[in-house]
Design an enzyme around this catalytic site. Structure first.
Site, PDB file in Angstrom:
ATOM      1  CD  GLU A 156      -9.544  -1.504   1.549  1.00  0.00           C
ATOM      2  OE1 GLU A 156      -9.144  -0.714   2.431  1.00  0.00           O
ATOM      3  OE2 GLU A 156      -9.635  -1.168   0.362  1.00  0.00           O
ATOM      4  CG  ASP A 176     -10.930   4.593   4.272  1.00  0.00           C
ATOM      5  OD1 ASP A 176     -11.773   5.318   3.710  1.00  0.00           O
ATOM      6  OD2 ASP A 176      -9.764   4.478   3.865  1.00  0.00           O
TER       7      ASP A 176
END
EC number: 3.2.1.17
Length: 147
Positions: free
Chosen positions: A53, A71
């Site tokens: 991520e 994000d």
């Protein structure tokens, strides 16, 4: 004077870059914050997730044009559903946290939000986990770490 300007830029770049955890350092931190085995998710899976991520970077961000959301942080927590960045349309803010708090070097708030997400949706809420960690041997992510 010139040295002060250079020093100022150096400090600014450190502030913008954030903390990039070393793999075993992050493993120890996540374990200390209670993620090892939380909701049945191993520490190795959390390390795999954060590697894919954010590359273990607390300041990582990624804009998603299709949802007009971003994000944030080491877990790449989305502003549409989980945090408030003050600019995402129709945001839910499920973790009741500012998105900027998810990018702090102290990752306690990010971990608390990740716990909330995994409690509600499971580890499959993270696309990177599904793509890179599910059905893979993730033991190498904690290998050699003193926990």
């Amino acid at each position: 004077m010139k040295a002060l300007v250079i020093l100022g830029f150096l400090f600014l770049s450190v502030a913008v870059q954030g903390k990039v955890f070393e793999r075993c350092e992050l493993a120890r931190t996540l374990k200390k914050l209670g993620l090892d085995g939380y909701k049945g998710v191993s520490l190795a899976n959390w390390l795999c997730l954060t590697k894919w991520e954010s590359s273990y970077n607390t300041k990582a961000t990624n804009y998603n044009p299709s949802s007009e959301s971003t994000d944030y942080g080491i877990f790449q927590i989305n502003s549409k559903w989980w945090c408030n960045d003050g600019k995402t349309p129709n945001a839910v803010d499920g973790c009741h946290v500012s998105c900027s708090e998810l990018m702090e070097n102290d990752i306690a708030k990010a971990v608390a939000c990740a716990k909330h997400i995994v409690s509600e949706q499971g580890i499959t809420a993270w696309v990177a986990w599904k793509s890179h960690c599910r059905d893979h041997d993730v033991s190498s992510y904690v290998e050699g770490c003193t926990l």
